[in-house]
Design a protein around this motif. Sequence first.
Motif, PDB file in Angstrom:
ATOM      1  N   CYS A  73      -2.586   5.122   3.993  1.00 17.65           N
ATOM      2  CA  CYS A  73      -1.333   5.452   4.688  1.00 17.65           C
ATOM      3  C   CYS A  73      -1.541   6.536   5.737  1.00 17.65           C
ATOM      4  O   CYS A  73      -0.968   6.467   6.828  1.00 17.65           O
ATOM      5  CB  CYS A  73      -0.267   5.867   3.681  1.00 17.65           C
ATOM      6  N   VAL A 105       0.837  -1.198   0.000  1.00 14.65           N
ATOM      7  CA  VAL A 105       0.000   0.000   0.000  1.00 14.65           C
ATOM      8  C   VAL A 105       0.875   1.253   0.000  1.00 14.65           C
ATOM      9  O   VAL A 105       0.582   2.222  -0.708  1.00 14.65           O
ATOM     10  CB  VAL A 105      -0.964  -0.016   1.207  1.00 14.65           C
ATOM     11  N   ARG A 135       2.131   1.787  -3.488  1.00 14.33           N
ATOM     12  CA  ARG A 135       1.092   2.357  -4.350  1.00 14.33           C
ATOM     13  C   ARG A 135       0.896   3.840  -4.038  1.00 14.33           C
ATOM     14  O   ARG A 135       0.646   4.627  -4.937  1.00 14.33           O
ATOM     15  CB  ARG A 135      -0.226   1.628  -4.161  1.00 14.33           C
ATOM     16  N   ALA A 136       1.019   4.205  -2.763  1.00 10.45           N
ATOM     17  CA  ALA A 136       0.857   5.607  -2.376  1.00 10.45           C
ATOM     18  C   ALA A 136       1.990   6.460  -2.937  1.00 10.45           C
ATOM     19  O   ALA A 136       1.786   7.628  -3.283  1.00 10.45           O
ATOM     20  CB  ALA A 136       0.802   5.737  -0.862  1.00 10.45           C
ATOM     21  N   SER A 137       3.179   5.893  -3.047  1.00 15.92           N
ATOM     22  CA  SER A 137       4.302   6.671  -3.580  1.00 15.92           C
ATOM     23  C   SER A 137       4.133   6.967  -5.072  1.00 15.92           C
ATOM     24  O   SER A 137       4.725   7.907  -5.589  1.00 15.92           O
ATOM     25  CB  SER A 137       5.619   5.936  -3.349  1.00 15.92           C
ATOM     26  N   PHE A 138       3.285   6.176  -5.759  1.00 15.01           N
ATOM     27  CA  PHE A 138       3.005   6.437  -7.166  1.00 15.01           C
ATOM     28  C   PHE A 138       1.776   7.316  -7.360  1.00 15.01           C
ATOM     29  O   PHE A 138       1.360   7.565  -8.482  1.00 15.01           O
ATOM     30  CB  PHE A 138       2.829   5.120  -7.938  1.00 15.01           C
ATOM     31  N   GLY A 139       1.170   7.759  -6.265  1.00 15.39           N
ATOM     32  CA  GLY A 139       0.080   8.730  -6.342  1.00 15.39           C
ATOM     33  C   GLY A 139      -1.315   8.150  -6.307  1.00 15.39           C
ATOM     34  O   GLY A 139      -2.272   8.862  -6.593  1.00 15.39           O
ATOM     35  N   SER A 140      -1.479   6.911  -5.966  1.00 13.75           N
ATOM     36  CA  SER A 140      -2.809   6.324  -5.864  1.00 13.75           C
ATOM     37  C   SER A 140      -3.532   6.932  -4.661  1.00 13.75           C
ATOM     38  O   SER A 140      -3.042   6.891  -3.528  1.00 13.75           O
ATOM     39  CB  SER A 140      -2.684   4.813  -5.707  1.00 13.75           C
ATOM     40  N   GLU A 141      -4.720   7.502  -4.910  1.00 12.98           N
ATOM     41  CA  GLU A 141      -5.418   8.259  -3.857  1.00 12.98           C
ATOM     42  C   GLU A 141      -5.886   7.361  -2.715  1.00 12.98           C
ATOM     43  O   GLU A 141      -5.813   7.751  -1.547  1.00 12.98           O
ATOM     44  CB  GLU A 141      -6.590   9.015  -4.466  1.00 12.98           C
ATOM     45  N   TRP A 142      -6.397   6.171  -3.027  1.00 16.31           N
ATOM     46  CA  TRP A 142      -6.872   5.299  -1.965  1.00 16.31           C
ATOM     47  C   TRP A 142      -5.718   4.841  -1.080  1.00 16.31           C
ATOM     48  O   TRP A 142      -5.861   4.708   0.133  1.00 16.31           O
ATOM     49  CB  TRP A 142      -7.617   4.098  -2.531  1.00 16.31           C
ATOM     50  N   ALA A 143      -4.539   4.616  -1.689  1.00 14.51           N
ATOM     51  CA  ALA A 143      -3.379   4.177  -0.918  1.00 14.51           C
ATOM     52  C   ALA A 143      -2.851   5.302  -0.032  1.00 14.51           C
ATOM     53  O   ALA A 143      -2.408   5.050   1.100  1.00 14.51           O
ATOM     54  CB  ALA A 143      -2.286   3.678  -1.853  1.00 14.51           C
ATOM     55  N   ILE A 144      -2.910   6.521  -0.540  1.00 15.51           N
ATOM     56  CA  ILE A 144      -2.495   7.667   0.282  1.00 15.51           C
ATOM     57  C   ILE A 144      -3.419   7.798   1.492  1.00 15.51           C
ATOM     58  O   ILE A 144      -2.960   8.034   2.622  1.00 15.51           O
ATOM     59  CB  ILE A 144      -2.488   8.965  -0.564  1.00 15.51           C
TER      60      ILE A 144
END
Length: 107
Positions: free
Chosen positions: A39, A24, A27-36
């Motif tokens: 996190c 997760v 995925r957040a480091s690539f800009g996915s909003e749900w993963a951010i």
Amino acid sequence: MLLPQFSLRTVMAAVPAAAIVALVAGRASFGSEWAIAVCYGLASVVMAGIVYAFFFGLCTGLAVLVGREDIVARTSRGAVRRESDQSPSEDELQPSVEYLPNPSGGS
């Protein structure tokens, strides 16, 4: 032994959980909003635990410095009961009751 003991079951549950958290976070480091959002949620839970542990340690330290208060209570029959900060020995299991004059003037 001061080190905590972990079972194989605990390790087998912690490793996949850590892998999912890492996935997760990736995925957040690539800009996915749900993963951010996930996190941020995990980070807030971790920070709340750290703040709780800090204040628990602070209050425990202050309690050690200040000490305990003697609890004084008046019973229904007008007696005063004091609880000391030491645990009673086996001989003193019965609560000690000290009778003082009733402040309302009754006998």
